[in-house]
Design a protein around this motif. Structure first.
Motif, PDB file in Angstrom:
ATOM      1  N   ASP A 192      74.118   6.308  -8.111  1.00 49.84           N
ATOM      2  CA  ASP A 192      74.206   4.824  -8.302  1.00 49.84           C
ATOM      3  C   ASP A 192      73.520   4.337  -7.203  1.00 49.84           C
ATOM      4  O   ASP A 192      72.534   3.300  -7.335  1.00 49.84           O
ATOM      5  CB  ASP A 192      75.574   4.124  -8.329  1.00 49.84           C
ATOM      6  CG  ASP A 192      75.976   4.247  -9.791  1.00 49.84           C
ATOM      7  OD1 ASP A 192      75.510   4.892 -10.645  1.00 49.84           O
ATOM      8  OD2 ASP A 192      77.390   4.343  -9.861  1.00 49.84           O
ATOM      9  N   PHE A 193      73.662   4.924  -5.844  1.00 50.16           N
ATOM     10  CA  PHE A 193      72.917   4.399  -4.714  1.00 50.16           C
ATOM     11  C   PHE A 193      71.522   4.792  -4.538  1.00 50.16           C
ATOM     12  O   PHE A 193      70.579   3.979  -4.410  1.00 50.16           O
ATOM     13  CB  PHE A 193      73.635   4.779  -3.240  1.00 50.16           C
ATOM     14  CG  PHE A 193      73.074   4.633  -1.978  1.00 50.16           C
ATOM     15  CD1 PHE A 193      73.070   3.439  -1.684  1.00 50.16           C
ATOM     16  CD2 PHE A 193      72.346   5.503  -1.498  1.00 50.16           C
ATOM     17  CE1 PHE A 193      72.391   2.926  -0.516  1.00 50.16           C
ATOM     18  CE2 PHE A 193      71.537   5.303  -0.244  1.00 50.16           C
ATOM     19  CZ  PHE A 193      71.743   4.055   0.194  1.00 50.16           C
ATOM     20  N   LEU A 194      71.362   5.941  -5.062  1.00 47.25           N
ATOM     21  CA  LEU A 194      70.012   6.389  -4.734  1.00 47.25           C
ATOM     22  C   LEU A 194      68.842   5.805  -5.993  1.00 47.25           C
ATOM     23  O   LEU A 194      67.827   5.606  -5.614  1.00 47.25           O
ATOM     24  CB  LEU A 194      69.906   8.059  -5.219  1.00 47.25           C
ATOM     25  CG  LEU A 194      70.612   9.124  -4.091  1.00 47.25           C
ATOM     26  CD1 LEU A 194      70.470  10.210  -4.438  1.00 47.25           C
ATOM     27  CD2 LEU A 194      69.850   8.509  -2.727  1.00 47.25           C
ATOM     28  N   LYS A 195      69.290   5.355  -7.007  1.00 43.14           N
ATOM     29  CA  LYS A 195      68.326   4.877  -7.991  1.00 43.14           C
ATOM     30  C   LYS A 195      68.031   3.511  -7.612  1.00 43.14           C
ATOM     31  O   LYS A 195      66.952   2.843  -8.333  1.00 43.14           O
ATOM     32  CB  LYS A 195      69.064   4.848  -9.335  1.00 43.14           C
ATOM     33  CG  LYS A 195      70.279   3.854  -9.469  1.00 43.14           C
ATOM     34  CD  LYS A 195      70.932   4.194 -10.939  1.00 43.14           C
ATOM     35  CE  LYS A 195      72.227   2.980 -11.150  1.00 43.14           C
ATOM     36  NZ  LYS A 195      72.816   3.342 -12.339  1.00 43.14           N
ATOM     37  N   SER A 233      62.225   6.521  -9.561  1.00 40.38           N
ATOM     38  CA  SER A 233      61.130   7.154 -10.663  1.00 40.38           C
ATOM     39  C   SER A 233      61.720   8.398 -11.245  1.00 40.38           C
ATOM     40  O   SER A 233      60.874   9.020 -12.146  1.00 40.38           O
ATOM     41  CB  SER A 233      59.928   7.175 -10.015  1.00 40.38           C
ATOM     42  OG  SER A 233      60.172   8.317  -8.707  1.00 40.38           O
ATOM     43  N   LEU A 234      62.932   8.909 -11.134  1.00 43.51           N
ATOM     44  CA  LEU A 234      63.431  10.197 -11.569  1.00 43.51           C
ATOM     45  C   LEU A 234      64.343   9.638 -12.785  1.00 43.51           C
ATOM     46  O   LEU A 234      65.049   8.920 -12.798  1.00 43.51           O
ATOM     47  CB  LEU A 234      64.438  10.925 -10.688  1.00 43.51           C
ATOM     48  CG  LEU A 234      63.452  11.363  -9.352  1.00 43.51           C
ATOM     49  CD1 LEU A 234      64.545  12.006  -8.322  1.00 43.51           C
ATOM     50  CD2 LEU A 234      62.588  12.383  -9.649  1.00 43.51           C
ATOM     51  N   GLN A 235      64.309  10.691 -13.689  1.00 39.15           N
ATOM     52  CA  GLN A 235      65.233  10.645 -14.842  1.00 39.15           C
ATOM     53  C   GLN A 235      66.933  10.560 -14.344  1.00 39.15           C
ATOM     54  O   GLN A 235      67.185  11.275 -13.341  1.00 39.15           O
ATOM     55  CB  GLN A 235      65.127  11.805 -15.869  1.00 39.15           C
ATOM     56  CG  GLN A 235      63.634  11.841 -16.462  1.00 39.15           C
ATOM     57  CD  GLN A 235      63.409  10.647 -17.418  1.00 39.15           C
ATOM     58  OE1 GLN A 235      64.173  10.171 -18.207  1.00 39.15           O
ATOM     59  NE2 GLN A 235      62.076  10.041 -17.166  1.00 39.15           N
ATOM     60  N   ASP A 264      68.168  14.241 -13.979  1.00 32.09           N
ATOM     61  CA  ASP A 264      67.655  14.902 -12.761  1.00 32.09           C
ATOM     62  C   ASP A 264      68.271  14.172 -11.528  1.00 32.09           C
ATOM     63  O   ASP A 264      68.681  15.080 -10.615  1.00 32.09           O
ATOM     64  CB  ASP A 264      66.272  14.756 -12.665  1.00 32.09           C
ATOM     65  CG  ASP A 264      65.458  15.407 -13.940  1.00 32.09           C
ATOM     66  OD1 ASP A 264      66.206  16.317 -14.322  1.00 32.09           O
ATOM     67  OD2 ASP A 264      64.497  14.976 -14.462  1.00 32.09           O
ATOM     68  N   LEU A 265      68.501  13.092 -11.411  1.00 30.57           N
ATOM     69  CA  LEU A 265      69.142  12.254 -10.231  1.00 30.57           C
ATOM     70  C   LEU A 265      70.599  12.686 -10.265  1.00 30.57           C
ATOM     71  O   LEU A 265      70.837  12.887  -8.958  1.00 30.57           O
ATOM     72  CB  LEU A 265      68.958  10.922 -10.323  1.00 30.57           C
ATOM     73  CG  LEU A 265      69.040  10.229  -9.047  1.00 30.57           C
ATOM     74  CD1 LEU A 265      68.574  10.704  -7.917  1.00 30.57           C
ATOM     75  CD2 LEU A 265      68.657   8.732  -9.212  1.00 30.57           C
ATOM     76  N   LEU A 266      71.244  12.863 -11.181  1.00 23.71           N
ATOM     77  CA  LEU A 266      72.933  13.143 -11.078  1.00 23.71           C
ATOM     78  C   LEU A 266      72.782  14.647 -10.684  1.00 23.71           C
ATOM     79  O   LEU A 266      73.578  15.143  -9.843  1.00 23.71           O
ATOM     80  CB  LEU A 266      73.387  13.112 -12.386  1.00 23.71           C
ATOM     81  CG  LEU A 266      74.885  13.542 -12.484  1.00 23.71           C
ATOM     82  CD1 LEU A 266      75.613  12.664 -11.587  1.00 23.71           C
ATOM     83  CD2 LEU A 266      75.444  13.377 -13.723  1.00 23.71           C
ATOM     84  N   LEU A 267      71.620  15.564 -10.927  1.00 25.31           N
ATOM     85  CA  LEU A 267      72.030  16.927 -10.566  1.00 25.31           C
ATOM     86  C   LEU A 267      71.570  16.880  -9.121  1.00 25.31           C
ATOM     87  O   LEU A 267      72.213  17.839  -8.466  1.00 25.31           O
ATOM     88  CB  LEU A 267      70.656  17.544 -11.422  1.00 25.31           C
ATOM     89  CG  LEU A 267      70.603  19.269 -10.727  1.00 25.31           C
ATOM     90  CD1 LEU A 267      71.664  20.023 -11.027  1.00 25.31           C
ATOM     91  CD2 LEU A 267      69.187  19.749 -11.603  1.00 25.31           C
ATOM     92  N   ILE A 268      70.638  16.155  -8.520  1.00 22.13           N
ATOM     93  CA  ILE A 268      70.313  16.336  -7.170  1.00 22.13           C
ATOM     94  C   ILE A 268      71.554  15.708  -6.318  1.00 22.13           C
ATOM     95  O   ILE A 268      72.066  16.060  -5.411  1.00 22.13           O
ATOM     96  CB  ILE A 268      69.289  15.273  -6.865  1.00 22.13           C
ATOM     97  CG1 ILE A 268      67.802  15.784  -7.535  1.00 22.13           C
ATOM     98  CG2 ILE A 268      68.870  15.169  -5.432  1.00 22.13           C
ATOM     99  CD1 ILE A 268      66.797  14.801  -7.423  1.00 22.13           C
ATOM    100  N   SER A 269      71.971  14.497  -6.764  1.00 21.82           N
ATOM    101  CA  SER A 269      73.348  13.966  -6.259  1.00 21.82           C
ATOM    102  C   SER A 269      74.426  14.877  -6.260  1.00 21.82           C
ATOM    103  O   SER A 269      75.134  14.784  -5.076  1.00 21.82           O
ATOM    104  CB  SER A 269      73.582  12.510  -6.948  1.00 21.82           C
ATOM    105  OG  SER A 269      72.630  11.762  -7.318  1.00 21.82           O
ATOM    106  N   SER A 270      74.546  15.895  -7.067  1.00 16.41           N
ATOM    107  CA  SER A 270      75.750  16.669  -6.867  1.00 16.41           C
ATOM    108  C   SER A 270      75.635  17.709  -5.906  1.00 16.41           C
ATOM    109  O   SER A 270      76.486  18.315  -5.326  1.00 16.41           O
ATOM    110  CB  SER A 270      75.829  17.522  -8.411  1.00 16.41           C
ATOM    111  OG  SER A 270      74.891  18.387  -8.460  1.00 16.41           O
ATOM    112  N   GLN A 271      74.434  17.852  -5.444  1.00 18.55           N
ATOM    113  CA  GLN A 271      74.033  19.152  -4.378  1.00 18.55           C
ATOM    114  C   GLN A 271      73.960  18.216  -2.868  1.00 18.55           C
ATOM    115  O   GLN A 271      73.832  18.938  -1.875  1.00 18.55           O
ATOM    116  CB  GLN A 271      73.074  19.692  -4.606  1.00 18.55           C
ATOM    117  CG  GLN A 271      72.418  20.301  -5.922  1.00 18.55           C
ATOM    118  CD  GLN A 271      73.479  21.487  -6.154  1.00 18.55           C
ATOM    119  OE1 GLN A 271      73.493  22.339  -5.318  1.00 18.55           O
ATOM    120  NE2 GLN A 271      74.054  21.426  -7.181  1.00 18.55           N
TER     121      GLN A 271
END
Length: 639
Positions: free
Chosen positions: A11-14, A21-23, A26-33
């Motif tokens: 929610d913060f990154l988007k 500009s990410l789906q 995909d953003l959730l996948l990145i956020s989990s790492q």
């Protein structure tokens, strides 16, 4: 089971590029790492010269400063606030850090693993572009330190000018020193010394560059004894050279110099190694193509705790202004950037002044700047013109409320004076009870100036009607603006009286086309460029936009642009007025920087013949716009 921490990070990154500009998946996948770092004030995220970590960073809360170290000296390069990325070197170059990242206050930082994010860089052009631009903005500072560690400021884009670097071409050496592959090191060293250059390009018979030797090569390969001075240059030259066409942009040059770890680029006819050499671009040339750094200056302004420290910022603005003038940046862009910094300085002084007060403001208020700052065309430090509007209160509380804001205004005007703004000789400042009033009293004052105009009222309205909201409740400024246009719409008499003032300004030239100078006083024998030339253009633009009911356009150049749209039959006149004003404001600014004053009063004997001719060409539009006012408002009957 849902990962609520990852979702919060998502929610913060988007909210911020390039993540916006990410789906979503995909953003959730990145956020989990992502790792969450809690950094105490003064704690390092990473240190200069240390190997790059396998992650880059974004500030979640707080602030992280980027610093360059020189011996015991630590110089601020940039401040990263919430949503700002840093530590991108691992993505671009994967070498040691060239800066340290230190928490300026208690901060939360997200660490993003590069291994997780790299696939999205390759797949998404917007992500790739944004990361390169952000890295370039920070990396520019790599070129802004001398060997002695003295800071040389650079320019990156700010919101008002987007990417100003695209407006400038890079100045490079057009006729580089060249030699042949079999020339000796001793010969080329003597040539480099006599020509005072830091490099020499080795070319073949077709003048195509085959290699380059720099001062660094001479130090590392000759001075160390690795090669003899009798060696041929092809033994020690660096090859292949990095080549670009003459259309190279600032961003391309930045990335090329950093990524290739070189200090020079060869400029060739078609940009390849197989075409004729036409120039050489050094990291010093790139440095010169930058001015100061408005983005960093504004961030620094917001964090400064003492008014005295803001004086240093204003001095940096003068350096920035001088550089922009030297680079011939379009006037409107110079005005926009300097105005943004001036506004930021004023806002910070107001904030610091409020903190000094015993208690917060008792009612809503609005702080206005007037005159040249109100028109957003104040480039040099002049005297202060400002005013306070405060919310209407019961009569019994009016005096105490006004007293509070006068005391606050005293702190503000004192702060502005500290950083270089002189006190207004006529006391047209918010610290004067006359210019510190409730909204209803201001509305009455404006109406009075327009309905029962006097000589003083006409003069004051020409100053106060060019007001600009700076701080507080903007709706109060909007209400005052509405009063002005309602008054103007009821008839042209007020505008006609303003027009009389404009056409009665003292002429710049005499009967024999000589400059008319001041006849007495401290400025005797000088030419008043403000009163005799600039003010007529300023007044005429204001009168005509009021006549056409044009709202929200205060700047003189923008006013003439708008007038050219509204009156296409007079487009040529308005464009010539705008051109003349650009010349005059730049001329005055250069004079002010040269003589360390406002640039208003010019000693004609210090000007070249060309400068005098340039000034005289500006006076024709001044006469023409006065004639337009005279005819349109039938001013002959009023004089």
């Amino acid at each position: 089971m849902k990962n609520t921490i990852a979702e919060r990070i998502q929610d913060f990154l988007k909210q911020f590029p390039p993540f916006d500009s990410l789906q979503a998946e995909d953003l959730l996948l990145i956020s989990s790492q992502i790792k969450v770092l809690y950094v105490q004030k003064g704690e390092y995220v990473f240190k200069q010269e240390n190997p790059c970590n396998d992650e880059f960073y974004i500030v979640r809360e707080g602030a992280v400063g980027l610093y360059r170290n020189f011996d015991t000296d630590q110089s601020l390069v940039d401040i990263c606030d919430a949503g700002d990325l840093f530590g991108l070197r691992v993505i671009i170059i994967k070498k040691e850090y060239r800066m340290s990242a230190i928490a300026d206050e208690e901060s939360i930082v997200y660490a993003i693993p590069t291994q997780v994010f790299e696939p999205f860089i390759e797949e998404n052009k917007e992500v790739n572009k944004f990361l390169l631009e952000t890295f370039a903005a920070h990396a520019r500072n790599y070129f802004t330190e001398t060997d002695k560690g003295q800071r040389i400021d650079n320019t990156i884009s700010i919101e008002v000018a987007k990417d100003l670097s695209t407006l400038r071409s890079i100045s490079y050496l057009k006729k580089p020193i060249t030699c042949l592959p079999k020339d000796t090191v001793r010969d080329i060293a003597e040539r480099m010394t006599s020509k005072k250059v830091s490099c020499i390009v080795i070319v073949d018979k077709d003048k195509c560059s085959v290699g380059i030797i720099t001062d660094r090569d001479l130090r590392t390969k000759i001075a160390t004894g690795m090669f003899a001075v009798t060696s041929s240059v092809d033994q020690i030259m660096t090859f292949p050279v990095i080549t670009y066409p003459k259309t190279i942009t600032v961003a391309e040059a930045q990335i090329a110099l950093i990524k290739q770890d070189v200090s020079h680029l060869c400029i060739t006819k078609d940009g390849t190694q197989n075409s004729k050499l036409i120039g050489i671009l050094s990291d010093h040339d790139l440095l010169v193509s930058f001015g100061n750094n408005p983005s960093v200056l504004i961030k620094e302004i917001k964090r400064i705790k003492k008014v005295q420290e803001l004086r240093y910022i204003r001095k940096q603005v003068e350096k920035l202004l001088k550089t922009y003038l030297e680079q011939d940046i379009p006037t409107i862009h110079i005005i926009n950037i300097i105005s943004e910094i001036n506004d930021a300085l004023t806002i910070r002084i107001i904030e610091l002044a409020i903190k000094k007060m015993i208690y917060p403001p008792p009612v809503s208020f609005c702080f206005l700047v007037l005159g040249s700052q109100g028109r957003r065309e104040q480039l040099l430090l002049t005297d202060q013109d400002n005013a306070f509007i405060f919310e209407d209160v019961e009569e019994e509380y009016y005096e105490s409320t006004q007293h509070y804001f006068i005391e606050l205004a005293n702190e503000i005007t004192k702060g502005l004076h500290t950083i270089g703004y002189e006190y207004c000789p006529a006391e047209m400042m918010a610290s004067n009870p006359r210019w510190c009033m409730s909204l209803s009293k201001w509305e009455m004052q404006f109406k009075d100036w327009m309905t029962t105009p006097t000589e003083e009222g006409t003069l004051l309205s020409s100053i106060f009607f060019d007001f600009q909201y700076i701080y507080g409740n903007v709706s109060m400024a909007d209400k005052l603006s509405k009063v002005v246009f309602e008054g103007v719409n009821k008839g042209n008499r007020f505008l006609a009286l303003l027009g009389v003032s404009a056409i009665q300004k003292p002429s710049p030239l005499g009967f024999f086309k000589q400059f008319l100078v001041e006849q007495n006083g401290e400025h005797k024998d000088t030419f008043d460029i403000k009163t005799r030339a600039m003010m007529v253009l300023i007044d005429a633009a204001r009168i005509l936009v009021l006549y056409h009911n044009v709202k929200g356009v205060n700047n003189t150049l923008l006013r003439y642009d708008k007038l050219a749209e509204i009156e296409p039959n007079n487009r040529e006149l308005f464009e010539s007025c705008a051109k003349a004003f650009r010349v005059l404001i730049k001329f005055r600014t250069r004079q002010g920087l040269l003589h360390h004053n406002s640039g208003r009063f010019i000693k004609l004997n210090t000007l070249s013949k060309n400068d005098k001719l340039r000034l005289k060409r500006c006076f024709r539009p001044v006469r023409d716009i006065q004639e337009l006012l005279r005819v349109r408002f039938q001013l002959k009957n009023l004089i």
